[in-house]
Design a protein around this motif. Structure first.
Motif, PDB file in Angstrom:
ATOM      1  N   MET A 106       0.720  -1.380   0.184  1.00 48.65           N
ATOM      2  CA  MET A 106      -0.091  -0.025   0.052  1.00 48.65           C
ATOM      3  C   MET A 106       0.865   1.165   0.014  1.00 48.65           C
ATOM      4  N   LEU A 107       0.569   2.259  -0.808  1.00 53.97           N
ATOM      5  CA  LEU A 107       1.602   3.351  -0.922  1.00 53.97           C
ATOM      6  C   LEU A 107       1.364   4.200   0.334  1.00 53.97           C
ATOM      7  N   ASN A 108       2.417   4.940   0.612  1.00 54.53           N
ATOM      8  CA  ASN A 108       2.551   5.828   1.470  1.00 54.53           C
ATOM      9  C   ASN A 108       1.911   5.392   3.067  1.00 54.53           C
ATOM     10  N   LYS A 109       2.566   4.181   3.399  1.00 51.70           N
ATOM     11  CA  LYS A 109       2.209   3.711   4.665  1.00 51.70           C
ATOM     12  C   LYS A 109       3.292   3.129   5.240  1.00 51.70           C
ATOM     13  N   TYR A 110       4.025   3.837   6.269  1.00 55.87           N
ATOM     14  CA  TYR A 110       5.416   3.129   6.903  1.00 55.87           C
ATOM     15  C   TYR A 110       4.947   2.125   7.744  1.00 55.87           C
ATOM     16  N   PRO A 111       5.746   0.769   7.974  1.00 57.34           N
ATOM     17  CA  PRO A 111       5.341  -0.065   8.722  1.00 57.34           C
ATOM     18  C   PRO A 111       5.457   0.366  10.145  1.00 57.34           C
ATOM     19  N   LEU A 112       5.021  -0.452  11.159  1.00 56.87           N
ATOM     20  CA  LEU A 112       4.664  -0.071  12.509  1.00 56.87           C
ATOM     21  C   LEU A 112       6.209   0.326  13.117  1.00 56.87           C
ATOM     22  N   TRP A 113       7.166  -0.859  12.802  1.00 58.76           N
ATOM     23  CA  TRP A 113       8.411  -0.500  13.386  1.00 58.76           C
ATOM     24  C   TRP A 113       9.222   0.931  13.200  1.00 58.76           C
ATOM     25  N   LYS A 114       9.090   1.459  12.066  1.00 62.07           N
ATOM     26  CA  LYS A 114       9.560   2.430  11.135  1.00 62.07           C
ATOM     27  C   LYS A 114       8.658   3.650  12.111  1.00 62.07           C
ATOM     28  N   ASN A 115       7.407   3.758  12.405  1.00 65.09           N
ATOM     29  CA  ASN A 115       6.854   4.826  12.804  1.00 65.09           C
ATOM     30  C   ASN A 115       7.236   4.745  14.414  1.00 65.09           C
ATOM     31  N   LEU A 116       7.231   3.552  14.936  1.00 62.45           N
ATOM     32  CA  LEU A 116       7.899   3.549  16.396  1.00 62.45           C
ATOM     33  C   LEU A 116       9.294   4.181  16.523  1.00 62.45           C
ATOM     34  N   LEU A 117      10.061   3.803  15.537  1.00 61.48           N
ATOM     35  CA  LEU A 117      11.507   4.324  15.515  1.00 61.48           C
ATOM     36  C   LEU A 117      11.591   5.801  15.777  1.00 61.48           C
ATOM     37  N   ILE A 118      10.826   6.354  14.715  1.00 62.78           N
ATOM     38  CA  ILE A 118      10.648   7.931  14.549  1.00 62.78           C
ATOM     39  C   ILE A 118      10.170   8.528  15.855  1.00 62.78           C
TER      40      ILE A 118
END
Length: 621
Positions: A1-13
């Motif tokens: 799906m376009l323009n959706k970060y995986p959960l781990w990347k959002n948590l890292l940010i």
């Protein structure tokens, strides 16, 4: 799906942003004006009773306090203003006397929960914050006398080696030397020897009370050379001591003929700094006098350890602390503090030459300190503080020489681990060539002037406000995203500088402003690319994805080349150039993170994962 970060990347940010916010938070708490008190030596005790005496002194002077603490490193008393700080220092010094060092400081107000995790405010340079200013005066007369003491030993050695009969070498009241001989023939031989080997002497043949002697005066050029050496050596030693203290971007420079200015921005222990900088501690290694030695060639000194009778030592000095190449504090096999000494080549040679002929005799380590006593006298009806210098000499070790010593040995008999560490630091940094005294101490304002700094900060605020308005006007929702990322970028940069204990100067602020411009520039490139993709007919989700992907290489190349320049500036630059390079380097890294990853995450939250027909990205689309 376009323009959706995986959960781990959002948590890292989120994790990086939270850590950045926590470590940037201490910069929101301004420092208090304070006076710090420590012992005149590392072994001087500090207790609640000492704190009570200091507070009573402040009460008598009518000075209100904001708080007082008994810390491991000394007393810390907070006051309300810089004027109160100067008055408090004088009142506390008078209340406690010469056994304690009182110094100006700025006390952090960071909450305990932040300091417990190692978070603290970033350091500001003298040009932004100001700092502590010491004006120190070198005792030139003592420098000349110390050199004359060296000449006394040399002259005696030369006369003995040439078998010239002499009766003594004495100091005269006018600062010259008098070499006494057994008869006129010996004086003539001695005069010829001194004239041959010492072109820095002005020699006169004298006859005093029937004794034949040679008067020795130093030439004007030699005196000036000794004074220049003393000030240069003291400058080098003080710089070394400042480096040992770990002070960031200090100022140590000569002022006039015999004074040295020291400015220390943001030091945390000014009392220790004052004690270490001004301590004219040195060592002399001497043999204990034999029972049949004449009193004219010996001197008696007390032990530092109480209860021991004075010991008589030879006047001749084997070596001094100036021959020490390295010194490290450690412990002996019984857990007692000691200092391991390494001598330079000449010092090792002298030590070996003397001790190989003195096995089973005892050698003393004489600890010498130049101190001052405070006295209050009346002048024209006004009470004035006077600092009276004096010299304190004590034996810290008297041990039997078991075998000839070389370049490495140990000093014991020290009063605790604190004193051994301090002695090792002083010897490692180098001996002062002459005593040095504090003649002025004050806090200094920002060297660029508070008005200039206020104007600089105002210009930064105006610039940021214009950037924010521009992004909002031209890119609407995406402009809001860019402005949020810009604020987070500044927070991360502040946190990084605080964590690395970097010093912020005005050139460093210039680096931050440049970083802000580069961060916005990256977002302008991305958003302009998205608008182009929309004009080319791509749907909104695909345009967002293509805009970030295709602008990345351009942004990366531009930032990497700038980062390389910043690294080169840091490697070859000094002072303000380094400050600019540090903030620029950290700013490039943080702006890459916020301008690409953080804005992409915010755009994903706003538009990702759902069907949209139009993007709010400004005019022309």
């Amino acid at each position: 799906m376009l323009n959706k970060y995986p959960l781990w990347k959002n948590l890292l940010i989120i994790f990086i942003l939270v850590i950045g916010g926590v470590y940037a938070a201490p910069n929101l708490y301004p420092d208090d004006y304070a006076v710090q008190v420590s012992g005149a030596s590392s072994s001087t005790p500090l207790s609640q009773q000492t704190l009570d005496r200091a507070l009573k002194g402040l009460d008598r002077a009518g000075i209100a306090t904001k708080g007082a603490e008994l810390l491991d490193k000394g007393l810390l008393i907070r006051v309300g203003s810089s004027d109160d700080q100067l008055r408090a220092k004088a009142a506390i010094s008078r209340a406690l006397g010469d056994d304690y060092v009182t110094a100006l400081n700025l006390a952090a107000t960071t909450p305990d929960w932040l300091t417990s995790i190692g978070a603290g405010p970033m350091k500001l340079g003298l040009d932004l914050r100001g700092g502590v200013h010491f004006l120190m005066e070198v005792d030139m007369a003592a420098a000349v006398k110390q050199r004359l003491d060296v000449y006394v030993s040399e002259i005696k050695t030369k006369l003995r080696s040439e078998r010239i009969r002499y009766r003594g070498v004495d100091h005269k009241a006018d600062g010259s030397l008098l070499v006494k001989f057994a008869n006129q023939e010996a004086r003539d031989e001695g005069y010829s020897l001194l004239r041959r080997d010492y072109n820095e002497f002005l020699l006169t043949e004298e006859e005093i009370d029937g004794e034949f002697a040679v008067g020795v005066n130093l030439t004007e050029a030699t005196v000036r050379q000794i004074e220049d050496y003393a000030i240069k050596q003291n400058l080098t030693t003080i710089r070394n001591r400042v480096n040992e203290l770990g002070v960031a971007e200090p100022l140590v420079q000569r002022q006039g003929r015999n004074r040295i200015v020291v400015q220390l921005p943001g030091v945390q222990d000014t009392a220790q700094a004052k004690r270490i900088l001004g301590k004219t501690a040195n060592l002399e290694f001497r043999l204990e006098a034999t029972p049949d030695a004449g009193r004219a060639s010996t001197e008696s000194y007390p032990f530092r350890e109480e209860g021991r009778p004075d010991a008589r030592l030879e006047k001749d000095i084997i070596i001094t602390g100036s021959s020490v190449a390295n010194a490290q504090a450690n412990f002996d096999e019984n857990g007692q503090p000691q200092v391991s000494i390494t001598l330079d080549a000449n010092g090792g040679k002298l030590m070996n030459r003397v001790t190989r002929n003195a096995v089973q005799r005892r050698m003393a380590v004489l600890f010498i300190e130049h101190k001052t006593r405070t006295r209050y006298v009346q002048e024209n009806g006004v009470e004035v503080e006077k600092r009276i210098p004096y010299v304190e000499k004590e034996i810290i070790s008297l041990a039997t020489i078991q075998t000839a010593l070389g370049s490495s040995f140990r000093i014991t008999g020290l009063d605790g681990a604190g004193e051994s560490s301090e002695l090792a630091l002083l010897l490692r940094a180098g001996a002062l060539a002459a005593p040095i005294y504090f003649v002025e101490e004050r806090t200094v304002g920002p060297s660029l002037g508070q008005q200039n700094i206020d104007l600089g900060v105002t210009s930064v605020k105006i610039g940021l406000a214009l950037v924010v308005l521009f992004m909002l006007a031209f890119y609407k929702v995406f402009g809001i995203v860019a402005n949020i990322a810009l604020a987070l970028n500044l927070a991360l940069l502040t946190a990084a500088m605080s964590m690395l204990s970097a010093t912020l100067t005005l050139p460093g602020i210039a680096g931050i402003v440049l970083t802000v411009g580069m961060a916005v520039d990256a977002n302008v490139l991305i958003f302009s690319r998205i608008k182009e993709e929309l004009k080319n007919g791509l749907p909104p989700q695909s345009a967002i994805n293509a805009g970030y992907d295709r602008a990345f290489s351009t942004i990366f190349d531009a930032n990497i080349t700038t980062l390389l320049v910043a690294v080169i500036l840091f490697a070859v630059g000094t002072g303000p150039v380094k400050g600019f390079a540090v903030t620029l380097s950290l700013g490039i890294i943080s702006s890459m993170f916020t301008a690409i990853m953080v804005t992409r995450a915010l755009v994903n939250v706003t538009y990702g994962g759902r069907k949209i027909n139009k993007l709010s990205i400004g005019w022309g689309v």
